[in-house]
Design an enzyme around this catalytic site. Structure first.
Site, PDB file in Angstrom:
ATOM      1  N   LYS A   9      -2.089  -1.687  -3.750  1.00  0.00           N
ATOM      2  CA  LYS A   9      -2.921  -0.488  -3.757  1.00  0.00           C
ATOM      3  C   LYS A   9      -2.014   0.735  -3.803  1.00  0.00           C
ATOM      4  O   LYS A   9      -1.097   0.815  -2.981  1.00  0.00           O
ATOM      5  CB  LYS A   9      -3.793  -0.468  -2.497  1.00  0.00           C
ATOM      6  CG  LYS A   9      -4.717   0.728  -2.364  1.00  0.00           C
ATOM      7  CD  LYS A   9      -5.522   0.648  -1.062  1.00  0.00           C
ATOM      8  CE  LYS A   9      -6.460   1.827  -0.930  1.00  0.00           C
ATOM      9  NZ  LYS A   9      -7.226   1.808   0.333  1.00  0.00           N
ATOM     10  N   LYS A  20       0.858  -1.174   0.000  1.00  0.00           N
ATOM     11  CA  LYS A  20       0.000   0.000   0.000  1.00  0.00           C
ATOM     12  C   LYS A  20       0.896   1.225   0.000  1.00  0.00           C
ATOM     13  O   LYS A  20       1.582   1.515   0.988  1.00  0.00           O
ATOM     14  CB  LYS A  20      -0.925   0.012   1.219  1.00  0.00           C
ATOM     15  CG  LYS A  20      -1.902   1.189   1.223  1.00  0.00           C
ATOM     16  CD  LYS A  20      -2.833   1.113   2.428  1.00  0.00           C
ATOM     17  CE  LYS A  20      -3.812   2.271   2.434  1.00  0.00           C
ATOM     18  NZ  LYS A  20      -4.704   2.237   3.615  1.00  0.00           N
ATOM     19  N   GLU A  76       7.591  -7.057   2.224  1.00  0.00           N
ATOM     20  CA  GLU A  76       6.300  -7.035   2.909  1.00  0.00           C
ATOM     21  C   GLU A  76       5.478  -8.278   2.552  1.00  0.00           C
ATOM     22  O   GLU A  76       4.787  -8.855   3.406  1.00  0.00           O
ATOM     23  CB  GLU A  76       5.521  -5.775   2.524  1.00  0.00           C
ATOM     24  CG  GLU A  76       6.135  -4.468   2.972  1.00  0.00           C
ATOM     25  CD  GLU A  76       5.770  -4.102   4.409  1.00  0.00           C
ATOM     26  OE1 GLU A  76       5.132  -4.922   5.093  1.00  0.00           O
ATOM     27  OE2 GLU A  76       6.121  -2.980   4.823  1.00  0.00           O
TER      28      GLU A  76
END
Length: 337
Positions: free
Chosen positions: A255, A203, A240
């Site tokens: 995202k 993100k 991540e």
């Protein structure tokens, strides 16, 4: 003499001669089941509230949200991702509405489950930004910085109340270190091993979130660059990703979608779990604004961007056009099973 393997014997245009030919050889196909509809529900309103920066999208009332969920089922999409917007005077430093069983998001989860049962995956945003008076995704320390580990305690509580309300899937979106493992443990502790986790794995700190701030009536001061990812980096996305999978993520997400198709492709090539992408508010707003001015063909632009996201590797796409596009696909292709 005709040459094969090169022009004039080889003519790729033969596979583009008609709509039926192009459809037959298409490598990427959109399907209603690909889509998840993000939806906002606002506490204390009697009519849906239009979001100025996102034409056609509203902050729902509880009743209009139930209608939107039914439309989503009828269109054949897979899920609805719910975001709750509490009344302003209920926000506080800890984001209390996020863990209140009677908070607007938990109430909305129960409403939608009662309306559609298991015919639509009810997914919940697991984050504090909509419910805190400072607008950050976590608890602040004495210096005004987001306290990662204190925030995880709040996320654990949120996971449990959202599961109790009926969420099929929770979406931890705050980008706190360790959030997936903490949420998984919290769910398992109350016997909710059946609730899945959609990890917001990559993100990015993006300028394209702007309209979303209006959609959730954000109180944010400053930015989220200390916890959302730097747009310049891609390797940390894979780091991540590795951590989220090790902690128990069932699905992973990138995202925004459009500006990060390269990240999406790398993630999709690296995993054997479902990969989602979120076509965010700014992506939506740009197309709607340009189409309103007559600069682009709206419907074609929508389908083109969604096709590009799926082609890059997304199995599922969160998009504010989910129901509209799914209805169009079903009308064109007939009923789907």
């Amino acid at each position: 003499m005709t040459k094969y393997g090169s022009f004039p014997g080889t003519r790729p245009r033969r596979l583009r001669t008609s709509p039926v030919m192009r459809r037959m050889v298409a490598e990427t196909r959109l399907h209603p089941a690909d889509f998840i509809l993000p939806a906002f529900v606002r506490e204390g309103v009697s009519e849906p509230v239009p979001i100025a920066a996102m034409p056609g999208v509203v902050q729902h009332t509880r009743d209009s949200l139930k209608k939107a969920a039914l439309q989503a089922v009828q269109a054949g999409i897979s899920g609805i991702m719910l975001f709750g917007v509490p009344e302003e005077d209920k926000k506080d430093a800890l984001g209390t509405p996020g863990t209140d069983p009677d908070g607007i998001l938990q109430v909305a989860i129960r409403d939608v489950r009662a309306e559609v049962g298991d015919d639509l995956l009810v997914m919940s945003d697991l984050c504090l930004d909509e419910t805190t008076d400072h607008g950050h995704c976590g608890v602040l320390d004495a210096g005004g910085r987001v306290d990662n580990d204190a925030t995880l305690e709040r996320y654990a509580e949120m996971a449990q109340v959202q599961a109790d309300a009926g969420a099929h899937v929770v979406g931890p979106s705050g980008m706190m270190d360790g959030q997936i493992g903490v949420v998984r443990d919290a769910l398992d502790q109350i016997g909710r091993e059946d609730v899945a986790i959609l990890a917001y794995t990559a993100k990015y700190s993006s300028a394209f979130y702007g309209p979303f701030r209006e959609a959730v009536a954000s109180s944010l001061q400053g930015d989220r660059k200390t916890y959302q990812q730097d747009p310049a980096n891609w390797r940390e996305s894979l780091r991540e990703l590795e951590l989220d999978l090790a902690e128990g993520a069932d699905m992973v997400m990138v995202k925004p979608a459009g500006p990060y198709l390269d990240i999406l492709a790398r993630v999709a090539d690296s995993v054997d779990v479902p990969v989602a992408a979120y076509q965010i508010s700014g992506e939506y707003a740009m197309i709607e604004a340009a189409a309103e001015k007559g600069w682009i063909d709206r419907d074609r632009a929508i389908v083109e961007t969604l096709t590009g996201i799926k082609r890059a590797g997304a199995r599922n796409i969160l998009t504010y056009w989910a129901t509209e596009v799914a209805q169009r696909l079903r009308q064109f292709e007939g009923p789907t099973s």
